[in-house]
Design a protein around this motif. Structure first.
Motif, PDB file in Angstrom:
ATOM      1  N   GLY A  96       0.801  -1.228   0.000  1.00 35.67           N
ATOM      2  CA  GLY A  96       0.000   0.000   0.000  1.00 35.67           C
ATOM      3  C   GLY A  96       0.824   1.264   0.000  1.00 35.67           C
ATOM      4  N   LEU A  99      -0.223   3.802  -2.817  1.00 38.62           N
ATOM      5  CA  LEU A  99      -1.596   4.245  -2.592  1.00 38.62           C
ATOM      6  C   LEU A  99      -1.661   5.216  -1.430  1.00 38.62           C
ATOM      7  CD1 LEU A  99      -4.601   4.075  -3.211  1.00 38.62           C
ATOM      8  CD2 LEU A  99      -4.713   1.994  -1.825  1.00 38.62           C
ATOM      9  N   ALA A 100      -0.979   4.911  -0.344  1.00 37.03           N
ATOM     10  CA  ALA A 100      -0.976   5.794   0.820  1.00 37.03           C
ATOM     11  C   ALA A 100      -0.414   7.168   0.465  1.00 37.03           C
ATOM     12  CB  ALA A 100      -0.173   5.174   1.956  1.00 37.03           C
ATOM     13  N   THR A 108     -10.318   8.187  -0.735  1.00 38.50           N
ATOM     14  CA  THR A 108     -10.226   6.847  -0.154  1.00 38.50           C
ATOM     15  C   THR A 108      -9.533   5.917  -1.143  1.00 38.50           C
ATOM     16  OG1 THR A 108     -12.421   6.253  -1.001  1.00 38.50           O
ATOM     17  CG2 THR A 108     -12.302   7.104   1.253  1.00 38.50           C
ATOM     18  N   GLY A 109      -8.995   4.834  -0.620  1.00 33.40           N
ATOM     19  CA  GLY A 109      -8.271   3.901  -1.471  1.00 33.40           C
ATOM     20  C   GLY A 109      -8.660   2.466  -1.214  1.00 33.40           C
ATOM     21  N   ALA A 111      -7.025  -1.264  -1.717  1.00 35.19           N
ATOM     22  CA  ALA A 111      -5.796  -2.002  -2.003  1.00 35.19           C
ATOM     23  C   ALA A 111      -6.151  -3.454  -2.272  1.00 35.19           C
ATOM     24  CB  ALA A 111      -4.826  -1.886  -0.836  1.00 35.19           C
ATOM     25  N   ILE A 129      -7.548   3.510   3.741  1.00 34.16           N
ATOM     26  CA  ILE A 129      -7.359   2.397   2.804  1.00 34.16           C
ATOM     27  C   ILE A 129      -8.160   1.202   3.282  1.00 34.16           C
ATOM     28  CG2 ILE A 129      -5.731   0.632   2.007  1.00 34.16           C
ATOM     29  CD1 ILE A 129      -3.615   2.741   1.724  1.00 34.16           C
TER      30      ILE A 129
END
Length: 270
Positions: A96, A99-100, A108-109, A111, A129
């Motif tokens: 992640g 993405l982070a 928002t994500g 993973a 996440i």
């Protein structure tokens, strides 16, 4: 957290909406999926096999190497490209890390990764996440048009499913190594090579679902010590191909530190 992305998830067996309750995700059809105490959900259908998922050792190596900042310019470049995306899917998210770095306030994500060991770390990489164990080569456990952008760094590319879950005005951001990536380390250590047609093959894989919008190359050089080189090799596919004893012997013959070329191809598809 899973609650932040729940509206984008769907049951991998019947494609119905999922409800979060305690330590499980359930759908109206009666299917139930475990939520681990570390916060990630396992949405692999029953009988699915982990296959080539990253091992605990590979995940630890990736976490250590990326955490040291060696790929920080790549993370920054991706964050800039993804600025403004409300919901980002990281397909093949690993720990992640990227993405982070890309999540802005209010975004928002999701993973997705086949490795539960990677999902454990991704679930802790950022408070917004939601981490899910899933097979990128199968139907994704996501609703249609549920994400604004897809991030795909050194990971499989399922063109049909990526197009389905991406909103019509969204973009797919891929990162692949160029033929210059790792440079002399490839021959010195017997690592896997990257062919000169990598970009062409990526375009062919996505053709029919996506059209290339832009492509740039990011070239860096990192002066790495022997331990860092071992970690770099250990986090990638060559970890499966070079015996540990042989790798240690070959690394020991290199200057310490050793300048390592890092070369990434950043492509945007729409």
């Amino acid at each position: 957290m899973l609650a932040d992305v729940l509206d984008a998830l769907r049951c991998p067996l019947c494609a119905e909406a999922l409800t979060l309750g305690g330590r499980s995700l359930t759908c109206p059809g009666g299917h139930s999926f475990d939520v681990a105490r570390q916060g990630y959900a396992n949405l692999l259908p029953g009988g699915a096999r982990p296959g080539t998922a990253d091992t605990p050792e590979m995940v630890r190596a990736r976490d250590a190497f990326l955490g040291a900042g060696h790929f920080a310019p790549l993370a920054a470049a991706l964050a800039g490209r993804l600025s403004g995306a409300g919901r980002i899917l990281d397909a093949g998210a690993g720990t992640g890390h990227y993405l982070a770095a890309a999540l802005a306030p209010g975004s928002t994500g999701i993973a997705l990764d086949l490795s539960k060991h990677a999902a454990r770390r991704a679930a802790r990489a950022h408070p917004r996440i939601g981490a899910v164990v899933a097979d990128l080569w199968q139907d994704l456990p996501l609703r249609a048009a549920s994400v604004d952008a897809i991030l795909n760094v050194f990971a499989p590319r399922n063109a049909v499913e990526y197009r389905r879950v991406l909103r019509p005005d969204g973009a797919l951001h891929t990162v692949t190594p160029s033929s210059r990536h790792l440079g002399p380390l490839i021959a010195e250590l017997g690592l896997l090579t990257v062919d000169d047609r990598k970009n062409e093959r990526t375009d062919d894989t996505l053709a029919g679902s996506f059209t290339l919008a832009s492509r740039d190359t990011l070239d860096l050089t990192a002066d790495l010590g022997h331990a860092e080189i071992a970690t770099l090799v250990g986090m990638g596919p060559s970890a499966h191909h070079v015996p540990a004893d042989d790798l240690a012997e070959r690394i020991g013959k290199l200057p310490d530190p050793f300048p390592v070329p890092l070369s990434f191809v950043l492509s945007v598809y729409r």
